[in-house]
Enzyme design. Structure first.
Site, PDB file in Angstrom:
ATOM      1  N   LYS A 205     -11.447 -14.018 -79.358  1.00  0.00           N
ATOM      2  CA  LYS A 205     -12.083 -12.867 -79.995  1.00  0.00           C
ATOM      3  C   LYS A 205     -11.379 -11.604 -79.517  1.00  0.00           C
ATOM      4  O   LYS A 205     -11.269 -11.352 -78.329  1.00  0.00           O
ATOM      5  CB  LYS A 205     -13.566 -12.830 -79.637  1.00  0.00           C
ATOM      6  CG  LYS A 205     -14.272 -11.612 -80.224  1.00  0.00           C
ATOM      7  CD  LYS A 205     -15.774 -11.695 -80.049  1.00  0.00           C
ATOM      8  CE  LYS A 205     -16.436 -10.407 -80.519  1.00  0.00           C
ATOM      9  NZ  LYS A 205     -17.893 -10.457 -80.414  1.00  0.00           N
ATOM     10  N   LYS A 259     -11.504 -14.751 -84.271  1.00  0.00           N
ATOM     11  CA  LYS A 259     -12.181 -13.572 -84.816  1.00  0.00           C
ATOM     12  C   LYS A 259     -11.458 -12.296 -84.387  1.00  0.00           C
ATOM     13  O   LYS A 259     -11.131 -12.176 -83.201  1.00  0.00           O
ATOM     14  CB  LYS A 259     -13.610 -13.570 -84.266  1.00  0.00           C
ATOM     15  CG  LYS A 259     -14.456 -12.402 -84.661  1.00  0.00           C
ATOM     16  CD  LYS A 259     -15.779 -12.501 -83.965  1.00  0.00           C
ATOM     17  CE  LYS A 259     -16.614 -11.279 -84.270  1.00  0.00           C
ATOM     18  NZ  LYS A 259     -17.883 -11.307 -83.582  1.00  0.00           N
TER      19      LYS A 259
HETATM   20  C1  PBG Z   1     -20.911  -9.090 -80.532  1.00  0.00           C
HETATM   21  C2  PBG Z   1     -20.497  -9.418 -81.912  1.00  0.00           C
HETATM   22  C3  PBG Z   1     -19.721  -8.595 -82.718  1.00  0.00           C
HETATM   23  C4  PBG Z   1     -19.577  -9.238 -83.932  1.00  0.00           C
HETATM   24  C5  PBG Z   1     -20.267 -10.445 -83.863  1.00  0.00           C
HETATM   25  N1  PBG Z   1     -20.819 -10.558 -82.591  1.00  0.00           N
HETATM   26  C6  PBG Z   1     -19.183  -7.229 -82.521  1.00  0.00           C
HETATM   27  C7  PBG Z   1     -18.632  -6.826 -81.244  1.00  0.00           C
HETATM   28  O1  PBG Z   1     -18.001  -7.592 -80.528  1.00  0.00           O
HETATM   29  O2  PBG Z   1     -18.851  -5.665 -80.956  1.00  0.00           O
HETATM   30  C8  PBG Z   1     -18.827  -8.651 -85.085  1.00  0.00           C
HETATM   31  C9  PBG Z   1     -18.909  -9.321 -86.372  1.00  0.00           C
HETATM   32  C10 PBG Z   1     -18.443  -8.522 -87.521  1.00  0.00           C
HETATM   33  O3  PBG Z   1     -17.804  -7.466 -87.380  1.00  0.00           O
HETATM   34  O4  PBG Z   1     -18.726  -8.957 -88.638  1.00  0.00           O
HETATM   35  N2  PBG Z   1     -21.284 -10.075 -79.707  1.00  0.00           N
END
Ligand code: PBG
Length: 335
Positions: A205, A259
């Site tokens: 991520k 992601k």
């Molecule tokens: C945080 C989380 C995020 C997303 C899913 N879980 C955002 C972040 O890391 O700030 C983002 C998903 C999206 O942008 O659709 N645990």
């Protein structure tokens, strides 16, 4: 191994366009296919009743109270979507430094899991494990002396995973990027006889600018202090993603996620090639918003665009995609 031997005689004997001349032959030679079974539909859950709150930066996406979510998930189930991902929203008065609402067995996430599993036992429910919806600073972990403390965060994340498992979640999906969390979560699940609870780790991520609309959706944007670069990965790195994925698999992940999605297609491809594990991509909020915004301006066709995006994920080797467009895609596949 060479996959491809150059033809001994080429043009005009070899004409690549022959196989493209009509729909029936194009269909016959099509290499990749998108199915409704590839789709994971994420939904945002708020407290209350009969709530539908549109999210301005994500046209077509709303926050639902649990009663409304039950209706909307019913439509998704009817369309054949196999898996729903839950993202809870917590009111400001319940947020604190440690995200303690995350481990409350009656928080909105756990109540939604129970309600949805009861209504639709035959489809899968997964839920995010991370503290950001619950912390007063908007970070995914516990803040100590100005730093996100890895090991203090683990204690909370493990408890958060356990209350979700107790509520009946099928797949735990840790998106926090703390070191060691998959192993600790797997251990606590085994100790508590949740031997069938799957873990889909957000293994690679990245610290992405494309999360903006999501942070609007979960209302963490106004809270977030600083950035997430001490735990989410640098967009500059590729090999490091393979290291992350290897660790999560070793620690007990059943499936892995990359992601964001499209800007990291090379990572998804490499992960699938390297590990041959069930590999998913998250087509995230900013990617969805870009498509919607361009379509709203008449600059491209949303339906054709989202199907091309799905095909790109399949071509890269993804087994499925988490996307806000899941119901749209399911409908297009039926049409
Ligand atoms: C945080 C989380 C995020 C997303 C899913 N879980 C955002 C972040 O890391 O700030 C983002 C998903 C999206 O942008 O659709 N645990």
């Amino acid at each position: 191994m060479t996959l491809f031997n150059p033809p001994a005689r080429h043009f005009p004997y070899t004409r690549m366009r022959r196989n493209r001349q009509a729909p029936w032959v194009r269909d016959m030679v099509q290499e990749n296919h998108v199915s409704v079974k590839d789709l994971i539909w994420p939904i945002f859950i708020v407290d209350g009743e009969n709530e539908r709150q549109p999210i301005a930066s994500m046209p077509g996406v709303e926050r639902y109270s649990i009663d409304v979510a039950i209706k909307e998930v019913g439509i998704a189930a009817e369309l054949g979507i196999p898996l729903i991902a839950l993202f809870p929203i917590t009111s400001a008065d319940k947020k604190d430094n440690d995200g303690s609402e995350a481990v409350n067995p009656d928080n909105v996430a756990c109540r939604a899991i129970r309600a949805l599993k009861e209504a639709y036992p035959h489809i899968g429910i997964m839920c995010d494990v991370a503290l950001d919806p619950y912390t007063s600073h908007g970070h995914d972990g516990v803040l100590i002396d100005g730093k996100i403390d890895n090991d203090a965060s683990l204690e909370m994340l493990v408890q958060q995973a356990l209350v979700q498992a107790q509520a009946g979640v099928d797949i735990i999906s840790p998106s926090d990027m703390m070191d060691g969390r998959i192993g600790e979560i797997r251990e606590v699940l085994e100790e508590n006889s949740f031997t069938d609870t799957m873990i889909m780790s957000y293994a690679a991520k990245y610290a992405s600018a494309f999360y903006g609309p999501f942070r609007d959706a979960v209302q963490s944007a106004g809270f977030l202090k600083g950035d997430k670069k001490t735990y989410q990965m640098s967009p500059a790195n590729g090999d490091e993603a393979l290291h992350e994925v290897a660790l999560d698999i070793a620690e007990g992940a059943d499936m892995v996620m990359v992601k964001p999605g499209l800007p990291y297609l090379d990572i998804a491809y490499r992960v699938k090639q390297q590990f041959q594990m069930p590999t998913f991509a998250y087509h995230i909020s900013g990617e969805y918003a870009m498509l919607k915004a361009a379509a709203a301006n008449g600059w491209l066709n949303y339906e054709a665009g989202i199907m091309e995006v799905m095909m790109a994920f399949k071509r890269a080797g993804c087994d499925g995609v988490l996307t806000y467009a899941a119901r749209d895609i399911a409908r297009l596949l039926k049409a």
